[in-house]
Design a protein around this motif. Structure first.
Motif, PDB file in Angstrom:
ATOM      1  N   SER A 140       9.896  -8.076   6.023  1.00 56.67           N
ATOM      2  CA  SER A 140       9.075  -8.514   7.152  1.00 56.67           C
ATOM      3  C   SER A 140       7.595  -8.233   6.928  1.00 56.67           C
ATOM      4  O   SER A 140       6.743  -9.068   7.283  1.00 56.67           O
ATOM      5  CB  SER A 140       9.550  -7.832   8.442  1.00 56.67           C
ATOM      6  N   THR A 141       7.255  -7.085   6.330  1.00 57.65           N
ATOM      7  CA  THR A 141       5.841  -6.770   6.106  1.00 57.65           C
ATOM      8  C   THR A 141       5.197  -7.779   5.178  1.00 57.65           C
ATOM      9  O   THR A 141       4.111  -8.301   5.445  1.00 57.65           O
ATOM     10  CB  THR A 141       5.688  -5.357   5.517  1.00 57.65           C
ATOM     11  N   GLN A 142       5.885  -8.106   4.078  1.00 59.42           N
ATOM     12  CA  GLN A 142       5.320  -9.053   3.117  1.00 59.42           C
ATOM     13  C   GLN A 142       5.296 -10.471   3.692  1.00 59.42           C
ATOM     14  O   GLN A 142       4.351 -11.224   3.466  1.00 59.42           O
ATOM     15  CB  GLN A 142       6.126  -9.005   1.827  1.00 59.42           C
ATOM     16  N   ALA A 143       6.357 -10.841   4.433  1.00 57.79           N
ATOM     17  CA  ALA A 143       6.382 -12.174   5.042  1.00 57.79           C
ATOM     18  C   ALA A 143       5.247 -12.327   6.045  1.00 57.79           C
ATOM     19  O   ALA A 143       4.552 -13.355   6.068  1.00 57.79           O
ATOM     20  CB  ALA A 143       7.734 -12.422   5.709  1.00 57.79           C
ATOM     21  N   LEU A 182       5.739   2.297   5.530  1.00 58.85           N
ATOM     22  CA  LEU A 182       6.326   0.961   5.429  1.00 58.85           C
ATOM     23  C   LEU A 182       7.776   1.076   4.977  1.00 58.85           C
ATOM     24  O   LEU A 182       8.086   1.772   4.012  1.00 58.85           O
ATOM     25  CB  LEU A 182       5.541   0.101   4.439  1.00 58.85           C
ATOM     26  N   VAL A 183       8.654   0.372   5.658  1.00 59.82           N
ATOM     27  CA  VAL A 183      10.068   0.361   5.301  1.00 59.82           C
ATOM     28  C   VAL A 183      10.405  -0.885   4.493  1.00 59.82           C
ATOM     29  O   VAL A 183      11.106  -0.826   3.485  1.00 59.82           O
ATOM     30  CB  VAL A 183      10.949   0.436   6.562  1.00 59.82           C
ATOM     31  N   GLY A 184       9.880  -2.019   4.927  1.00 60.49           N
ATOM     32  CA  GLY A 184      10.184  -3.279   4.249  1.00 60.49           C
ATOM     33  C   GLY A 184       9.495  -3.444   2.908  1.00 60.49           C
ATOM     34  O   GLY A 184       9.973  -4.179   2.053  1.00 60.49           O
ATOM     35  N   ALA A 185       8.359  -2.761   2.720  1.00 57.07           N
ATOM     36  CA  ALA A 185       7.611  -2.862   1.458  1.00 57.07           C
ATOM     37  C   ALA A 185       7.127  -1.472   1.059  1.00 57.07           C
ATOM     38  O   ALA A 185       5.921  -1.200   1.011  1.00 57.07           O
ATOM     39  CB  ALA A 185       6.444  -3.828   1.604  1.00 57.07           C
ATOM     40  N   PRO A 186       8.053  -0.555   0.774  1.00 60.88           N
ATOM     41  CA  PRO A 186       7.679   0.842   0.507  1.00 60.88           C
ATOM     42  C   PRO A 186       6.809   1.029  -0.724  1.00 60.88           C
ATOM     43  O   PRO A 186       6.157   2.063  -0.864  1.00 60.88           O
ATOM     44  CB  PRO A 186       9.038   1.539   0.340  1.00 60.88           C
ATOM     45  N   GLU A 187       6.776   0.017  -1.600  1.00 58.30           N
ATOM     46  CA  GLU A 187       5.957   0.155  -2.805  1.00 58.30           C
ATOM     47  C   GLU A 187       4.467   0.242  -2.485  1.00 58.30           C
ATOM     48  O   GLU A 187       3.676   0.677  -3.325  1.00 58.30           O
ATOM     49  CB  GLU A 187       6.209  -1.018  -3.756  1.00 58.30           C
ATOM     50  N   HIS A 188       4.090  -0.156  -1.265  1.00 55.93           N
ATOM     51  CA  HIS A 188       2.675  -0.092  -0.893  1.00 55.93           C
ATOM     52  C   HIS A 188       2.303   1.230  -0.224  1.00 55.93           C
ATOM     53  O   HIS A 188       1.117   1.486   0.009  1.00 55.93           O
ATOM     54  CB  HIS A 188       2.318  -1.250   0.045  1.00 55.93           C
ATOM     55  N   ASN A 189       3.290   2.048   0.124  1.00 60.21           N
ATOM     56  CA  ASN A 189       2.976   3.341   0.742  1.00 60.21           C
ATOM     57  C   ASN A 189       2.139   4.192  -0.205  1.00 60.21           C
ATOM     58  O   ASN A 189       2.427   4.286  -1.400  1.00 60.21           O
ATOM     59  CB  ASN A 189       4.264   4.079   1.113  1.00 60.21           C
ATOM     60  N   GLY A 190       1.087   4.789   0.340  1.00 59.40           N
ATOM     61  CA  GLY A 190       0.189   5.603  -0.470  1.00 59.40           C
ATOM     62  C   GLY A 190      -0.996   4.840  -1.020  1.00 59.40           C
ATOM     63  O   GLY A 190      -1.949   5.450  -1.529  1.00 59.40           O
ATOM     64  N   ASN A 221       0.824   2.194  10.706  1.00 61.31           N
ATOM     65  CA  ASN A 221       1.029   2.289   9.259  1.00 61.31           C
ATOM     66  C   ASN A 221      -0.265   2.587   8.506  1.00 61.31           C
ATOM     67  O   ASN A 221      -0.327   2.419   7.292  1.00 61.31           O
ATOM     68  CB  ASN A 221       1.638   0.996   8.721  1.00 61.31           C
ATOM     69  N   LEU A 222      -1.283   3.064   9.242  1.00 66.55           N
ATOM     70  CA  LEU A 222      -2.578   3.336   8.621  1.00 66.55           C
ATOM     71  C   LEU A 222      -3.056   4.746   8.965  1.00 66.55           C
ATOM     72  O   LEU A 222      -2.966   5.178  10.112  1.00 66.55           O
ATOM     73  CB  LEU A 222      -3.624   2.321   9.100  1.00 66.55           C
ATOM     74  N   LEU A 223      -3.545   5.443   7.968  1.00 70.70           N
ATOM     75  CA  LEU A 223      -4.197   6.734   8.150  1.00 70.70           C
ATOM     76  C   LEU A 223      -5.644   6.586   7.717  1.00 70.70           C
ATOM     77  O   LEU A 223      -5.919   6.162   6.591  1.00 70.70           O
ATOM     78  CB  LEU A 223      -3.505   7.816   7.313  1.00 70.70           C
ATOM     79  N   GLN A 224      -6.566   6.924   8.617  1.00 69.35           N
ATOM     80  CA  GLN A 224      -7.985   6.821   8.281  1.00 69.35           C
ATOM     81  C   GLN A 224      -8.372   7.900   7.257  1.00 69.35           C
ATOM     82  O   GLN A 224      -8.033   9.072   7.409  1.00 69.35           O
ATOM     83  CB  GLN A 224      -8.843   7.024   9.530  1.00 69.35           C
TER      84      GLN A 224
END
Length: 338
Positions: A140-143, A182-190, A221-224
Motif C-alpha cells: 500500500s505504501t508503494q502503491a 513502514l510495514v508495507g515497504a520496510p526497506e525504506h525504514n531508516g 511514519n516520520l521523525l523530524q
C-alpha cells in the motif's frame, strides 16, 4: 475533465453508457491499452487490478481506468473484461475511437498505460507506468506513493502542494526527516529524506529519499531530524546535538553530537529530562495529556514550538492561529506525530 472533449463513447463493466461529465476534478484518468491475445497483457492486468484495489483499500478510489481494447472482436473484449478486469470503464468497441487513441498517444506496443493531465497529454512517461505498477501493486505504501506522484503530475484537484507556510499543524517544506514504522515497504525504514510536498486531502507528505525516489507518507511514519541542546556528564554548558532516531522499546529519542561516530549507540533521552534535549523554535510536536477542561481539546493535535522558558521549564506552543499554550515537556511528544 479533458476526456469529455474527446467525445468518446464510454461504457462501464456492465456495458452501460457512462457520461464523462461524471468524472470528478480530483480523478486521475488512465487509458489502458491491452488485449486478451497478448501474453504480457494477461500477466500485467491482474497486477493493475491489484494496484487499483490496493488504493481503494487505503481509501482512495480516484484512479479511473479506461480500457482501450486491442482485441480482434467485441466478444473477445467482453470476455477479457468479465474474466480479468476490475470495475473499470472501456471505450466502446465499434468505430475508430480506439485506433485514434492509439495514434494520439503513440502506442506502439501493449500493455500500455497512459496517465493523462488536465489537457490530455501524458502526465507520466508512457514507457514507465507499467513498470511502476508492477513494482508497487501489492504494497500500500508503494502503491500510494506511485499514485500520488501520478496525481500530482496530472494536476488533479487536491494534488500534493507545498505545506502552508508557517502552519503549526503541518511539517514545513524542507523539513529533514527519518522514515520509520513502514510495514508495507520496510526497506525504506531508516532512510533519511526531506519533505517536498503535502496532500492535504489524504494528509500525506511527499518525502524525497536518496536516489531521487519519492514516498507518500503519513506524519506517523516520520521523525523530524531536529537540532537540539543538551548537557552531557558534568558539563554545565549546553551543547548542540541532533535527533537521529527514536527507540520504540524505551520511548527515548536518540541524539548525536557533531563529530560523533554514526555507528555508536548515541545518547538516549526523553523530553523533559533535566539535561535536555531542549527543542528549538519551529519544531512540530503533538500535545498530549492536558487535563484542564479548556485545554483538553488540543490533545493529540500538532503544534509548533514558539520558545522555551528555561526558568519555568515550559514550552510555548502554538496550537492554532492566535492560540498558544504554555506547557511542560511531558505534555508534548515528537514521535509519533499525528
Amino acid at each position: 475533465h479533458f476526456v469529455q472533449s474527446l467525445g468518446l463513447q464510454l461504457v462501464d463493466a456492465a456495458n452501460k453508457p457512462f457520461d464523462a461529465q461524471r468524472f470528478a476534478p480530483s480523478d486521475v484518468i488512465a487509458f489502458y491499452f491491452s488485449a486478451s491475445w497478448c501474453p504480457p497483457c494477461r500477466q500485467f492486468t491482474p497486477l493493475l487490478k491489484k494496484f487499483v484495489e490496493t488504493l481503494a483499500s487505503a481509501g482512495d478510489s480516484g484512479l479511473k481506468i479506461i480500457f482501450v481494447s486491442r482485441d480482434r472482436s467485441e466478444m473477445d473484449m467482453w470476455k477479457y473484461i468479465h474474466e480479468e478486469h476490475g470495475n473499470w470503464l472501456a471505450v466502446a468497441f465499434p468505430g475508430d475511437a480506439r485506433d485514434k487513441l492509439c495514434h494520439r498517444y503513440g502506442v506502439q506496443g501493449i500493455p500500455a498505460l497512459v496517465v493523462i493531465n488536465q489537457v490530455g497529454q501524458p502526465a507520466v512517461p508512457v514507457q514507465s507506468t507499467v513498470g511502476q505498477v508492477m513494482s508497487s501493486s501489492a504494497a500500500s505504501t508503494q502503491a500510494l506513493t506511485t499514485y500520488f506522484a501520478w496525481r500530482s503530475a496530472s494536476g488533479a484537484e487536491g494534488a500534493s502542494t507545498a505545506p502552508r507556510a508557517g502552519a503549526c499543524d503541518e511539517l514545513p517544506l524542507g523539513t529533514r526527516v527519518v522514515v520509520r514504522g513502514l510495514v508495507g515497504a520496510p526497506e525504506h525504514n531508516g532512510a533519511e529524506g526531506e519533505v517536498r510536498g503535502f496532500d492535504k486531502d489524504k494528509r500525506r507528505y511527499t518525502v524525497e529519499i536518496p536516489g531521487g525516489k519519492s514516498l507518500a507518507l503519513r506524519a506517523t511514519n516520520l521523525l523530524q531530524r531536529l537540532a537540539v541542546r543538551i548537557r552531557v556528564g558534568d558539563e554545565d554548558a549546553w551543547s548542540d546535538a541532533e535527533i537521529v532516531d527514536f527507540a520504540d522499546d524505551s520511548s527515548m529519542l536518540v541524539l548525536r553530537r557533531p563529530g560523533e561516530d554514526g555507528d555508536d549507540a548515541g545518547i538516549h533521552r526523553r523530553l523533559g529530562d533535566e539535561a535536555g534535549p531542549i527543542l528549538a523554535e519551529g519544531a512540530r510536536v503533538v500535545v498530549q495529556g492536558l487535563q484542564a477542561e479548556s485545554a483538553k481539546q488540543w490533545n493529540e493535535r500538532m503544534g509548533k514550538i514558539i520558545e522555551y522558558d528555561e526558568q519555568a521549564s515550559r514550552y510555548l506552543v502554538e496550537v492554532a492561529p492566535g492560540t498558544q499554550l504554555k506547557i511542560r515537556a511531558d505534555s508534548i511528544r515528537l514521535c509519533p506525530l499525528c
